[in-house]
Structure formats: structure tokens, C-alpha cells
Motif scaffolding. Structure first.
Motif, PDB file in Angstrom:
ATOM      1  N   TYR A  59       0.840  -1.192   0.000  1.00 35.77           N
ATOM      2  CA  TYR A  59       0.000   0.000   0.000  1.00 35.77           C
ATOM      3  C   TYR A  59       0.878   1.246   0.000  1.00 35.77           C
ATOM      4  O   TYR A  59       1.928   1.279   0.634  1.00 35.77           O
ATOM      5  CB  TYR A  59      -0.896   0.034   1.242  1.00 35.77           C
ATOM      6  CG  TYR A  59      -1.895  -1.082   1.274  1.00 35.77           C
ATOM      7  CD1 TYR A  59      -3.164  -0.907   0.739  1.00 35.77           C
ATOM      8  CD2 TYR A  59      -1.565  -2.321   1.810  1.00 35.77           C
ATOM      9  CE1 TYR A  59      -4.091  -1.934   0.752  1.00 35.77           C
ATOM     10  CE2 TYR A  59      -2.489  -3.364   1.824  1.00 35.77           C
ATOM     11  CZ  TYR A  59      -3.743  -3.155   1.299  1.00 35.77           C
ATOM     12  OH  TYR A  59      -4.649  -4.180   1.308  1.00 35.77           O
ATOM     13  N   ASP A  60       0.438   2.250  -0.733  1.00 37.02           N
ATOM     14  CA  ASP A  60       1.043   3.571  -0.684  1.00 37.02           C
ATOM     15  C   ASP A  60      -0.017   4.460  -0.050  1.00 37.02           C
ATOM     16  O   ASP A  60      -0.970   4.863  -0.716  1.00 37.02           O
ATOM     17  CB  ASP A  60       1.399   4.043  -2.087  1.00 37.02           C
ATOM     18  CG  ASP A  60       2.128   5.370  -2.091  1.00 37.02           C
ATOM     19  OD1 ASP A  60       2.386   5.921  -1.006  1.00 37.02           O
ATOM     20  OD2 ASP A  60       2.450   5.865  -3.185  1.00 37.02           O
ATOM     21  N   GLY A  61       0.122   4.714   1.235  1.00 36.40           N
ATOM     22  CA  GLY A  61      -0.951   5.376   1.985  1.00 36.40           C
ATOM     23  C   GLY A  61      -2.120   4.409   2.076  1.00 36.40           C
ATOM     24  O   GLY A  61      -1.965   3.271   2.494  1.00 36.40           O
ATOM     25  N   ASP A  62      -3.286   4.839   1.627  1.00 37.33           N
ATOM     26  CA  ASP A  62      -4.466   3.977   1.633  1.00 37.33           C
ATOM     27  C   ASP A  62      -4.664   3.236   0.319  1.00 37.33           C
ATOM     28  O   ASP A  62      -5.564   2.408   0.205  1.00 37.33           O
ATOM     29  CB  ASP A  62      -5.734   4.806   1.920  1.00 37.33           C
ATOM     30  CG  ASP A  62      -5.792   5.293   3.360  1.00 37.33           C
ATOM     31  OD1 ASP A  62      -5.095   4.696   4.206  1.00 37.33           O
ATOM     32  OD2 ASP A  62      -6.529   6.264   3.632  1.00 37.33           O
ATOM     33  N   LYS A  63      -3.830   3.523  -0.674  1.00 43.22           N
ATOM     34  CA  LYS A  63      -4.013   2.938  -1.997  1.00 43.22           C
ATOM     35  C   LYS A  63      -3.169   1.675  -2.158  1.00 43.22           C
ATOM     36  O   LYS A  63      -1.963   1.699  -1.938  1.00 43.22           O
ATOM     37  CB  LYS A  63      -3.632   3.946  -3.076  1.00 43.22           C
ATOM     38  CG  LYS A  63      -3.838   3.441  -4.486  1.00 43.22           C
ATOM     39  CD  LYS A  63      -3.414   4.461  -5.508  1.00 43.22           C
ATOM     40  CE  LYS A  63      -3.579   3.871  -6.901  1.00 43.22           C
ATOM     41  NZ  LYS A  63      -2.884   4.647  -7.902  1.00 43.22           N
ATOM     42  N   GLU A  64      -3.813   0.585  -2.562  1.00 43.53           N
ATOM     43  CA  GLU A  64      -3.080  -0.640  -2.853  1.00 43.53           C
ATOM     44  C   GLU A  64      -2.375  -0.471  -4.192  1.00 43.53           C
ATOM     45  O   GLU A  64      -3.001  -0.161  -5.191  1.00 43.53           O
ATOM     46  CB  GLU A  64      -4.030  -1.832  -2.920  1.00 43.53           C
ATOM     47  CG  GLU A  64      -3.314  -3.155  -3.145  1.00 43.53           C
ATOM     48  CD  GLU A  64      -4.268  -4.340  -3.171  1.00 43.53           C
ATOM     49  OE1 GLU A  64      -4.447  -4.870  -4.277  1.00 43.53           O
ATOM     50  OE2 GLU A  64      -4.818  -4.691  -2.125  1.00 43.53           O
ATOM     51  N   VAL A  65      -1.047  -0.685  -4.196  1.00 41.97           N
ATOM     52  CA  VAL A  65      -0.280  -0.498  -5.422  1.00 41.97           C
ATOM     53  C   VAL A  65       0.248  -1.809  -5.990  1.00 41.97           C
ATOM     54  O   VAL A  65       0.686  -1.849  -7.134  1.00 41.97           O
ATOM     55  CB  VAL A  65       0.886   0.494  -5.207  1.00 41.97           C
ATOM     56  CG1 VAL A  65       0.350   1.890  -4.954  1.00 41.97           C
ATOM     57  CG2 VAL A  65       1.804   0.052  -4.087  1.00 41.97           C
TER      58      VAL A  65
END
Length: 131
Positions: free
Chosen positions: A58-64
Motif C-alpha cells: 500500500y502507498d498510503g491507503d491505496k493498494e499499489v
């Protein structure tokens, strides 16, 4: 009544923060740092934990990144569905366009007194091909 031994397969997860150049590097680093997860004494009497098999980055709340095979297959399938939906829309438009020519020819024939040659010339003119 018979007695059975049943093994229940249970998925477990853990999270950590790592610093890496790419999501792929972050997944690899986290998997290395996780090593062999273990359980407390109480839980270990009831459950075995296997090897780490996937990572979600995750990059912050975003799954990357999701290295789980099923997530990768789902993402690939979603892309394929998107491509197919686009192709279906193109084919539907082509079908509508293909119907216009015979319909136009028939209208020219009916409005031109029943002469197919004259209808063809009128239709060509309507479609921008000149007379």
C-alpha cells in the motif's frame, strides 16, 4: 457414527511499513523481513502457520501491488472484460452502420419509382460518392 480428522486451512496476515524504491521491492523486502511467522503458545497448540505466499503493498491507503496469484488473475480478467466490452460496442456500431446501406437503398428504390439502378445512384449520392 464415524470419527473424522479434519484439517482446516486458515489464512493469516500481518502488516508492516517498509522503505523501498518500487512496490515490487517493498513486497520482496517485507516477505524477507517476515521470515517464518509464528503464533503464541496458546494458539500454536491449535494452529499451524505456513510460509508467506503473497504480499499486498500500500502507498498510503491505496493498494499499489498484490502478489497473490488470484488477485493477479482477477486483474487480468477484468482487463480482458474491458477489452471485450469495447469490442462488442464497436461491433454493435458496425452492425448499425451496415444496416444503413441496405435500408437507404430500399428507401431510394421505393421513393424512386422502383428502379434499382436509379436507387443505387441516389444512394451513392446520399453517401457522398457523387452521382
Amino acid at each position: 457414527m464415524a470419527e473424522f480428522s479434519v484439517t482446516l486451512l486458515i489464512d493469516a496476515s500481518t502488516s508492516m511499513t517498509v522503505t523501498a524504491d518500487t512496490p515490487e521491492d517493498a513486497a520482496e523486502l517485507a516477505m524477507d523481513e517476515a521470515g517464518n511467522p509464528s503464533l503464541c503458545h496458546y494458539c500454536s497448540g491449535k494452529m499451524d502457520v505456513g510460509d508467506v505466499y503473497a504480499a499486498r503493498v500500500y502507498d498510503g491507503d491505496k493498494e499499489v501491488l498484490d502478489t497473490d496469484w488470484t488477485a493477479q488473475q482477477l486483474a487480468a480478467a477484468e482487463k480482458q472484460v474491458e477489452k471485450l466490452e469495447k469490442r462488442v460496442a464497436e461491433l454493435e456500431q458496425a452492425e448499425q452502420d451496415a444496416v444503413k446501406v441496405p435500408r437507404g437503398l430500399l428507401e431510394c428504390y421505393l421513393n424512386g419509382g422502383g428502379d434499382w439502378v436509379e436507387a443505387g445512384h441516389k444512394l451513392r449520392a446520399l453517401l457522398g460518392g457523387g452521382e
